[in-house]
Design an enzyme around this catalytic site. Structure first.
Site, PDB file in Angstrom:
ATOM      1  N   ILE A 116      -0.143   1.664  -8.365  1.00  0.00           N
ATOM      2  CA  ILE A 116      -0.822   2.838  -7.780  1.00  0.00           C
ATOM      3  C   ILE A 116      -1.667   3.550  -8.833  1.00  0.00           C
ATOM      4  O   ILE A 116      -1.225   3.730  -9.973  1.00  0.00           O
ATOM      5  CB  ILE A 116       0.231   3.835  -7.249  1.00  0.00           C
ATOM      6  N   CYS A 117      -2.868   3.965  -8.443  1.00  0.00           N
ATOM      7  CA  CYS A 117      -3.649   4.893  -9.286  1.00  0.00           C
ATOM      8  C   CYS A 117      -4.319   5.899  -8.351  1.00  0.00           C
ATOM      9  O   CYS A 117      -3.911   6.033  -7.196  1.00  0.00           O
ATOM     10  CB  CYS A 117      -4.648   4.152 -10.158  1.00  0.00           C
ATOM     11  N   ALA A 118      -5.333   6.590  -8.822  1.00  0.00           N
ATOM     12  CA  ALA A 118      -5.934   7.632  -7.985  1.00  0.00           C
ATOM     13  C   ALA A 118      -6.740   7.055  -6.824  1.00  0.00           C
ATOM     14  O   ALA A 118      -6.610   7.491  -5.682  1.00  0.00           O
ATOM     15  CB  ALA A 118      -6.821   8.540  -8.832  1.00  0.00           C
TER      16      ALA A 118
END
Ligand SMILES: [Fe+2]
Length: 420
Positions: A116-118
């Site tokens: 997960i990232c932004a």
């Protein structure tokens, strides 16, 4: 520049449309140039992740955002979720060391790992790195922005006016569709109008009005645009929307909802100032109370967003004690925000009887002086974006979808903090 080139190259090999089935996020072995892990899923969606968590089958999560971003907002669920936070730059600077840390954390487990990232770009890179080391890693498509935008719907049993609750689970925002026969009213819609259009179509409903319970600060409202697109009135209280650049239908305290000749008498307005001067609740069927940001399941709306914590705090206490408290114990409170999945009931809805809140919500049991003192003590800085969002919700400013998504990035911070 070198880093960007590398990310692009990796994405091209493993993420291009020609090499994977867009429906499943699985590479096509006949058309994929990577030498390993054919047939493995490479992406998961926010909705799938939510469903896995709800079903108590969560994957392990690897969040590659910076530590402060992770601390501020992360994927949470009604059931425990195990997450490792290891920033993206660690994989860039020391790939073997970072992969070893992930493997140590996995401790021999061979799960589906979701990265997960932004926005889904950095995590795609890291997922690819991990797959190159024989780990089963999927990318959360669209990242935390997608997590913050997805919704689930639940019916709140009620008649004659029916109520659908729409929860943006990542951000903790709630909107509602009220319907009587084929007439529908939407309360506190978020900006993704297509979702409401699909819902109305699915249920054979015709939109007759849109209502904002108050001038929102944490998310961009869809109310004015939705009302305009359907040529229906947009209701708002004059104390919040007097200077709006769009035309609105002023809310009258204690009046039933009337839209032209259509009288939706089982829906009544109840002015409930404090979070904002124009905050208004909606009493539906005398049994349900849509409280906006006045009263939540676990707290109350913050009265400090305009720097008037004492003044608005006094107003909020008066509203809670004089306007909401006299309603019956069995009236079901339906708020516009949730502080997190722990507030959801077993069926996924966010709601609580007023009687139960009288027992467990300290804000309903506190005298005015203590309440105001606490409002002042807990007042703090709101996210910088809130001022811009309020301007957008007055119609004074607009931006592209990407800019709006970034502006409302993060969990809502609309509840009064408690510092006991
Ligand atoms: Fe609010």
């Amino acid at each position: 520049m070198i880093l960007l080139a590398r990310v692009t190259a990796l994405a091209g090999v493993h993420g291009d449309a020609g090499s994977r089935d867009p429906g499943m996020g699985v590479c096509d072995p006949n058309n994929c140039t990577r030498p390993y892990n054919h047939g493995q899923r490479m992406i998961t969606t926010a909705r799938e992740l939510y469903q896995q968590i709800q079903a108590r089958r969560p994957p392990l999560l690897l969040d590659v955002r910076n530590e402060d971003e992770f601390a501020r907002w992360k994927v949470e669920g009604a059931h425990p979720v195990e997450t490792l936070n290891l920033p993206y730059f660690a994989f860039v600077e020391d790939e073997p060391g970072s992969v070893a840390k992930v493997k140590d954390w996995l401790a021999g487990r061979a799960p589906e790992l979701v990265v997960i990232c932004a926005k889904g770009g950095s995590s795609e890179f890291v997922a690819e790195v991990l797959r190159g080391h024989s780990l089963s890693a999927q990318n959360l498509e669209g990242g935390m922005i997608a997590w913050g935008g997805q919704t689930v719907r639940s019916e709140i049993p009620s008649s004659p006016v029916r109520v659908l609750q729409i929860l943006r689970f990542g951000k903790g925002c709630l909107s509602y569709v009220l319907s009587a026969g084929s007439d529908a009213v939407i309360v506190d819609p978020h900006r993704h109008m297509d979702e409401y259009g699909a819902l109305l179509h699915e249920h054979g409903l015709r939109l007759r009005a849109v209502i904002d319970t108050h001038l929102h600060a944490d998310h961009v409202s869809g109310a004015p645009a939705l009302a305009q697109s359907a040529s229906v009135p947009c209701f708002g209280h004059r104390d919040d929307f007097e200077h709006a650049s769009f035309s609105f239908e002023p809310i009258t305290d204690r009046a039933p909802l009337r839209i032209g000749a259509l009288d939706l008498a089982p829906v009544r307005f109840l002015h409930s100032p404090g979070h904002t001067p124009g905050s208004t609740s909606l009493l539906v069927n005398d049994k349900l109370l849509l409280t906006g940001d006045t009263l939540f399941v676990g707290g109350v709306g913050r009265p400090d967003l305009a720097g008037k914590a004492a003044e608005w705090g006094r107003e909020l206490h008066r509203t809670l004690q004089e306007r909401l408290r006299p309603l019956g114990d069995d009236v079901l409170v339906l708020p516009a925000h949730s502080a997190g999945p722990q507030e959801a009931r077993a069926d996924g809805t966010v709601a609580a009887p007023l009687g139960a809140l009288r027992q467990r919500n300290p804000a309903l049991r506190t005298d005015a002086a203590t309440f105001v003192e606490e409002a002042v003590r807990s007042a703090g800085a709101a996210p910088e974006a809130y001022a811009r969002i309020r301007e957008a919700n007055m119609g004074h400013w607009s931006a592209s979808e990407d800019e709006l998504a970034e502006l409302e990035f993060g969990k809502n911070e609309c509840a009064m903090a408690r510092r006991h």
